[in-house]
Design a protein around this motif. Structure first.
Motif, PDB file in Angstrom:
ATOM      1  N   PRO A 182       0.793  -1.239   0.000  1.00 44.07           N
ATOM      2  CA  PRO A 182       0.000   0.000   0.000  1.00 44.07           C
ATOM      3  C   PRO A 182       0.822   1.284   0.000  1.00 44.07           C
ATOM      4  O   PRO A 182       0.533   2.209  -0.763  1.00 44.07           O
ATOM      5  CB  PRO A 182      -0.851  -0.127   1.271  1.00 44.07           C
ATOM      6  CG  PRO A 182      -0.982  -1.598   1.486  1.00 44.07           C
ATOM      7  CD  PRO A 182       0.327  -2.179   1.042  1.00 44.07           C
ATOM      8  N   ALA A 183       1.843   1.368   0.844  1.00 42.34           N
ATOM      9  CA  ALA A 183       2.614   2.612   0.913  1.00 42.34           C
ATOM     10  C   ALA A 183       3.368   2.865  -0.386  1.00 42.34           C
ATOM     11  O   ALA A 183       3.485   4.010  -0.842  1.00 42.34           O
ATOM     12  CB  ALA A 183       3.583   2.561   2.091  1.00 42.34           C
ATOM     13  N   SER A 184       3.870   1.814  -1.008  1.00 43.52           N
ATOM     14  CA  SER A 184       4.556   1.977  -2.297  1.00 43.52           C
ATOM     15  C   SER A 184       3.583   2.443  -3.370  1.00 43.52           C
ATOM     16  O   SER A 184       3.923   3.289  -4.207  1.00 43.52           O
ATOM     17  CB  SER A 184       5.197   0.651  -2.719  1.00 43.52           C
ATOM     18  OG  SER A 184       6.197   0.250  -1.809  1.00 43.52           O
ATOM     19  N   LEU A 185       2.374   1.899  -3.350  1.00 45.43           N
ATOM     20  CA  LEU A 185       1.367   2.309  -4.328  1.00 45.43           C
ATOM     21  C   LEU A 185       1.013   3.777  -4.160  1.00 45.43           C
ATOM     22  O   LEU A 185       0.796   4.495  -5.139  1.00 45.43           O
ATOM     23  CB  LEU A 185       0.112   1.449  -4.191  1.00 45.43           C
ATOM     24  CG  LEU A 185       0.269  -0.060  -4.426  1.00 45.43           C
ATOM     25  CD1 LEU A 185      -1.087  -0.742  -4.359  1.00 45.43           C
ATOM     26  CD2 LEU A 185       0.934  -0.346  -5.756  1.00 45.43           C
ATOM     27  N   ARG A 186       0.939   4.244  -2.907  1.00 47.29           N
ATOM     28  CA  ARG A 186       0.637   5.658  -2.677  1.00 47.29           C
ATOM     29  C   ARG A 186       1.767   6.547  -3.177  1.00 47.29           C
ATOM     30  O   ARG A 186       1.539   7.602  -3.763  1.00 47.29           O
ATOM     31  CB  ARG A 186       0.403   5.921  -1.184  1.00 47.29           C
ATOM     32  CG  ARG A 186      -0.909   5.418  -0.649  1.00 47.29           C
ATOM     33  CD  ARG A 186      -1.276   6.121   0.655  1.00 47.29           C
ATOM     34  NE  ARG A 186      -0.266   5.961   1.680  1.00 47.29           N
ATOM     35  CZ  ARG A 186      -0.225   4.940   2.538  1.00 47.29           C
ATOM     36  NH1 ARG A 186      -1.140   3.995   2.469  1.00 47.29           N
ATOM     37  NH2 ARG A 186       0.716   4.863   3.450  1.00 47.29           N
ATOM     38  N   ALA A 187       2.999   6.118  -2.932  1.00 48.98           N
ATOM     39  CA  ALA A 187       4.148   6.957  -3.271  1.00 48.98           C
ATOM     40  C   ALA A 187       4.328   7.092  -4.780  1.00 48.98           C
ATOM     41  O   ALA A 187       4.691   8.158  -5.279  1.00 48.98           O
ATOM     42  CB  ALA A 187       5.411   6.383  -2.637  1.00 48.98           C
ATOM     43  N   ALA A 188       4.104   6.010  -5.513  1.00 51.77           N
ATOM     44  CA  ALA A 188       4.308   6.028  -6.972  1.00 51.77           C
ATOM     45  C   ALA A 188       3.016   5.618  -7.662  1.00 51.77           C
ATOM     46  O   ALA A 188       2.987   4.702  -8.489  1.00 51.77           O
ATOM     47  CB  ALA A 188       5.458   5.101  -7.352  1.00 51.77           C
ATOM     48  N   ASN A 189       1.957   6.320  -7.331  1.00 49.81           N
ATOM     49  CA  ASN A 189       0.621   5.937  -7.774  1.00 49.81           C
ATOM     50  C   ASN A 189       0.506   5.847  -9.288  1.00 49.81           C
ATOM     51  O   ASN A 189      -0.042   4.889  -9.831  1.00 49.81           O
ATOM     52  CB  ASN A 189      -0.405   6.928  -7.215  1.00 49.81           C
ATOM     53  CG  ASN A 189      -1.823   6.562  -7.580  1.00 49.81           C
ATOM     54  OD1 ASN A 189      -2.398   7.143  -8.484  1.00 49.81           O
ATOM     55  ND2 ASN A 189      -2.391   5.589  -6.886  1.00 49.81           N
ATOM     56  N   GLY A 190       1.026   6.844 -10.004  1.00 47.38           N
ATOM     57  CA  GLY A 190       0.899   6.856 -11.461  1.00 47.38           C
ATOM     58  C   GLY A 190       1.597   5.679 -12.117  1.00 47.38           C
ATOM     59  O   GLY A 190       1.063   5.048 -13.042  1.00 47.38           O
ATOM     60  N   PHE A 191       2.791   5.366 -11.652  1.00 46.78           N
ATOM     61  CA  PHE A 191       3.561   4.245 -12.202  1.00 46.78           C
ATOM     62  C   PHE A 191       2.803   2.933 -12.032  1.00 46.78           C
ATOM     63  O   PHE A 191       2.607   2.168 -12.987  1.00 46.78           O
ATOM     64  CB  PHE A 191       4.920   4.175 -11.501  1.00 46.78           C
ATOM     65  CG  PHE A 191       5.743   2.967 -11.852  1.00 46.78           C
ATOM     66  CD1 PHE A 191       6.569   2.975 -12.962  1.00 46.78           C
ATOM     67  CD2 PHE A 191       5.703   1.821 -11.066  1.00 46.78           C
ATOM     68  CE1 PHE A 191       7.339   1.858 -13.290  1.00 46.78           C
ATOM     69  CE2 PHE A 191       6.462   0.704 -11.375  1.00 46.78           C
ATOM     70  CZ  PHE A 191       7.283   0.724 -12.495  1.00 46.78           C
ATOM     71  N   TYR A 192       2.366   2.666 -10.821  1.00 47.81           N
ATOM     72  CA  TYR A 192       1.720   1.378 -10.561  1.00 47.81           C
ATOM     73  C   TYR A 192       0.331   1.293 -11.195  1.00 47.81           C
ATOM     74  O   TYR A 192      -0.122   0.203 -11.557  1.00 47.81           O
ATOM     75  CB  TYR A 192       1.659   1.114  -9.056  1.00 47.81           C
ATOM     76  CG  TYR A 192       3.026   0.803  -8.477  1.00 47.81           C
ATOM     77  CD1 TYR A 192       3.701  -0.352  -8.850  1.00 47.81           C
ATOM     78  CD2 TYR A 192       3.647   1.677  -7.590  1.00 47.81           C
ATOM     79  CE1 TYR A 192       4.961  -0.638  -8.347  1.00 47.81           C
ATOM     80  CE2 TYR A 192       4.904   1.398  -7.082  1.00 47.81           C
ATOM     81  CZ  TYR A 192       5.563   0.243  -7.461  1.00 47.81           C
ATOM     82  OH  TYR A 192       6.814  -0.033  -6.972  1.00 47.81           O
ATOM     83  N   GLU A 193      -0.338   2.420 -11.336  1.00 47.55           N
ATOM     84  CA  GLU A 193      -1.636   2.388 -12.017  1.00 47.55           C
ATOM     85  C   GLU A 193      -1.481   1.920 -13.462  1.00 47.55           C
ATOM     86  O   GLU A 193      -2.322   1.178 -13.979  1.00 47.55           O
ATOM     87  CB  GLU A 193      -2.292   3.775 -11.971  1.00 47.55           C
ATOM     88  CG  GLU A 193      -3.022   4.065 -10.669  1.00 47.55           C
ATOM     89  CD  GLU A 193      -3.838   5.340 -10.737  1.00 47.55           C
ATOM     90  OE1 GLU A 193      -3.730   6.058 -11.755  1.00 47.55           O
ATOM     91  OE2 GLU A 193      -4.578   5.618  -9.778  1.00 47.55           O
ATOM     92  N   GLU A 194      -0.399   2.355 -14.121  1.00 46.54           N
ATOM     93  CA  GLU A 194      -0.163   1.907 -15.500  1.00 46.54           C
ATOM     94  C   GLU A 194       0.110   0.411 -15.551  1.00 46.54           C
ATOM     95  O   GLU A 194      -0.359  -0.297 -16.448  1.00 46.54           O
ATOM     96  CB  GLU A 194       1.012   2.683 -16.104  1.00 46.54           C
ATOM     97  CG  GLU A 194       0.696   4.132 -16.441  1.00 46.54           C
ATOM     98  CD  GLU A 194       1.786   4.764 -17.283  1.00 46.54           C
ATOM     99  OE1 GLU A 194       2.154   4.176 -18.315  1.00 46.54           O
ATOM    100  OE2 GLU A 194       2.275   5.843 -16.894  1.00 46.54           O
ATOM    101  N   VAL A 195       0.878  -0.079 -14.590  1.00 43.24           N
ATOM    102  CA  VAL A 195       1.173  -1.513 -14.559  1.00 43.24           C
ATOM    103  C   VAL A 195      -0.102  -2.309 -14.284  1.00 43.24           C
ATOM    104  O   VAL A 195      -0.391  -3.310 -14.951  1.00 43.24           O
ATOM    105  CB  VAL A 195       2.244  -1.819 -13.495  1.00 43.24           C
ATOM    106  CG1 VAL A 195       2.486  -3.328 -13.398  1.00 43.24           C
ATOM    107  CG2 VAL A 195       3.546  -1.092 -13.815  1.00 43.24           C
ATOM    108  N   ILE A 196      -0.871  -1.852 -13.322  1.00 47.67           N
ATOM    109  CA  ILE A 196      -2.112  -2.553 -12.974  1.00 47.67           C
ATOM    110  C   ILE A 196      -3.068  -2.576 -14.160  1.00 47.67           C
ATOM    111  O   ILE A 196      -3.681  -3.604 -14.474  1.00 47.67           O
ATOM    112  CB  ILE A 196      -2.770  -1.884 -11.749  1.00 47.67           C
ATOM    113  CG1 ILE A 196      -1.925  -2.126 -10.495  1.00 47.67           C
ATOM    114  CG2 ILE A 196      -4.189  -2.408 -11.538  1.00 47.67           C
ATOM    115  CD1 ILE A 196      -2.344  -1.297  -9.295  1.00 47.67           C
ATOM    116  N   ALA A 197      -3.189  -1.430 -14.838  1.00 49.94           N
ATOM    117  CA  ALA A 197      -4.116  -1.340 -15.969  1.00 49.94           C
ATOM    118  C   ALA A 197      -3.765  -2.339 -17.068  1.00 49.94           C
ATOM    119  O   ALA A 197      -4.642  -2.834 -17.778  1.00 49.94           O
ATOM    120  CB  ALA A 197      -4.117   0.080 -16.524  1.00 49.94           C
ATOM    121  N   ALA A 198      -2.483  -2.641 -17.207  1.00 44.11           N
ATOM    122  CA  ALA A 198      -2.055  -3.552 -18.269  1.00 44.11           C
ATOM    123  C   ALA A 198      -2.452  -4.996 -17.997  1.00 44.11           C
ATOM    124  O   ALA A 198      -2.548  -5.805 -18.923  1.00 44.11           O
ATOM    125  CB  ALA A 198      -0.539  -3.459 -18.447  1.00 44.11           C
TER     126      ALA A 198
END
Length: 586
Positions: A167-183
């Protein structure tokens, strides 16, 4: 260096055919973006949204935190597990015993500096030596996704991966991980929006933690012909997971058309309730009567198009929208005329006084915030500097205030956890409010005012002030307001443009109000005709004396003010307005 050397040796010895890693250095490189914080459990400070620091692990309970996270990981031997966020690796080490040897584990991290910090902090050799572990560390989301899809064949013949995020990593780099998740997320058809709000009579689940606004709103729902169902909990004693379970169970037992709360009370910080309501396509409303910028910083999770935020101060609308909420509206405070109405003379006699102020000294509130912040003399001096700067030019966000004071990159600031950041911001606002309130109240000294509040007032004022203990909002305040010739008000500095509760309650109870000017005041009452306001503390003695000497002028203002309040500013009006907004926008 022993931990670094052991981890580096394990990293070099592994089969790195599937890895995507930066060049491995011989020793720990200098960190420029992250700060390794030593302690019982080493943790890491990394830059988050708007430059605000994010602490990746609890400095004292990192292992316990990791164990809880690992227990929620989706473990299916036949499918790869995509672990988003390396952190220092606590959660991954706790995960290993739960994984079958054949289950692929793919660890994705954006920042190489986090990898270097992890390699020098914890013994990661069990993770690094595991044959079915793959490490992907790259700052670019597109290249990361390309590697996962082409080299590892995830989602392309290699199976759709299970997603598990730190969770904390997702908050810190939200845009990066959102792109990975979306894929890798399986596309799902979004159900149509709930049309329950179109019904004439609504079933409303009201989440209540004994907050003053909730009973008033519930009565207003009922007066308007709706069916409120209240679920209560104690936010100080009840376990958040148990509260979440009880709310979701009540959603099943009492299928509502709307979930209503105040200040996000009842919503868990991980966003699980918000996500569940979104999946059910169940609209929710949170009415904020305290700073949403401070409170919402603590909440993660998805921002649903069915989640509406109403703020009592219009200046907070852009800030809340910047946090990802799309349905954000203004809804001022109000009063309950069933509680605040003119009382008979017999009830007023014990409270008779020329001038009174009802409010907290905020001494204890500020002290409580400081107890949760670093206690070094350097930090306390920094707090004093920030508080004075805020006092001189109020209503600025903490990140802007820090930048203006040249403190944004100070190590003591960068080491703050998200909770401490919130405590610092609230502490500054409350300290500034305490000083402003004291400056205003001292102007009343010639009238020997009565102050109803906590014991902290005894540390700030003495005779001729008459200090009384705290009073009950429901049973005492209506009579106090009606019995006082001049009820004084000094608004909290968390309110940039809005007026506070006293502006509505005092006239409703038949009392005369002297308040500080706020932009919203002219939309609520007409100054000089329905209320009286001051623009600077120096104006207070003259206005108080003028109206103390003119009871007939006070009476006319009270009559006009009360009529306006009953005509436009009750909770029934507010709930009616809120539902109209929801029906237009959902």
């Amino acid at each position: 260096m022993k931990i670094w050397d052991a981890n580096l040796q394990a990293l070099k010895a592994r089969d790195r055919a599937g890895d995507l890693l930066p060049d491995l250095p011989a020793g720990p490189p200098a960190a420029h973006r992250v700060t390794l914080v030593p302690g019982p459990c080493p943790t890491l400070q990394v830059p988050g949204a708007k430059g605000r620091p994010v602490t990746l692990h609890s400095p004292r309970e990192a292992w316990k935190e990791a164990e809880a996270l690992a227990a929620r990981a989706p473990v299916t031997p036949s499918r790869p597990l995509l672990a988003l966020g390396l952190g220092l690796g606590y959660h991954l080490l706790k995960l290993l015993p739960r994984l079958a040897p054949e289950q692929p584990l793919v660890v994705v991290e954006q920042d190489p500096e986090i990898l270097w910090a992890a390699l020098q902090s914890l013994d990661l050799t069990p993770l690094l030596a595991r044959p079915r572990t793959v490490l992907v560390v790259h700052p670019d989301a597109l290249q990361t996704v390309s590697h996962l899809q082409t080299r590892l064949h995830l989602g392309n013949g290699g199976g759709v991966p299970l997603l598990w995020g730190h969770p904390a990593s997702l908050r810190a780099a939200n845009g990066f991980y959102e792109e990975v998740i979306a894929a890798f997320q399986t596309p799902r058809a979004v159900p149509p929006r709930s049309c329950g709000l179109k019904k004439e009579s609504l079933r409303v689940l009201v989440v209540n933690s004994d907050y003053f606004l909730i009973p008033e709103a519930s009565r207003a729902f009922k007066q308007l012909g709706h069916e409120p169902e209240i679920i209560t909990f104690d936010k100080r004693r009840d376990n958040p997971e148990e509260v979440l379970h009880r709310i979701l169970q009540r959603v099943v037992d009492f299928p509502p058309d709307l979930v209503f709360t105040a200040n996000h009370l009842g919503f868990d910080r991980e966003g699980l309730l918000a996500e569940a309501l979104n999946r059910l396509r169940l609209p929710s409303v949170s009415w904020y009567v305290d700073s949403p910028a401070i409170i919402l910083n603590l909440y993660a999770g998805p921002k649903s198009d069915l989640s509406s935020i109403f703020v009592w101060d219009p200046t907070y609308v852009p800030e809340v929208k910047a946090l990802g909420f799309t349905q954000v509206f203004t809804l001022p405070l109000a009063t309950d005329p069933g509680v605040f109405y003119p009382r008979p003379g017999a009830e007023l006699s014990r409270w008779r006084t020329p001038v009174s102020f009802v409010g907290n000294s905020l001494i204890g509130s500020v002290a409580a915030k400081l107890e949760r912040l670093p206690s070094s003399p350097e930090f306390l001096e920094m707090f004093r500097q920030l508080q004075e700067a805020f006092q001189a030019h109020p209503f600025r966000r903490l990140d802007l205030l820090l930048a203006e004071q040249g403190l944004a990159e100070h190590p003591l600031i960068r080491q703050l956890t998200i909770n401490q950041w919130t405590d610092l911001e609230a502490g500054i606002i409350w300290a500034a409010t305490r000083n402003y309130r004291l400056k205003c109240v001292r102007q009343l000294a010639p009238f020997k005012p009565t102050i109803y509040g906590d014991s902290g007032w005894g540390e700030m004022v003495a005779a001729p002030f008459r200090l009384r203990s705290e009073v009950n909002y429901y049973s005492d305040l209506p009579a106090i307001y009606g019995a006082t010739a001049v009820n004084f008000n000094a608004t909290s500095m968390q309110m940039k443009a809005a007026v506070n509760q006293r502006v509505f309650d005092v006239p409703a109870a038949g009392g005369f109000l002297l308040t500080d000017f706020k932009e919203q005041l002219t939309e609520v009452l007409e100054p000089g005709k329905e209320t009286v306001c001051y623009h600077h503390p120096e104006e207070i003695p003259g206005l108080a004396r003028f109206y103390l000497d003119r009871p007939e002028a006070r009476r006319r203002i009270v009559e006009r003010g009360r009529a306006r309040i009953l005509r436009e500013h009750t909770y029934r009006h507010r709930i009616q307005e809120m539902l109209a907004v929801l029906r237009r926008n959902i």
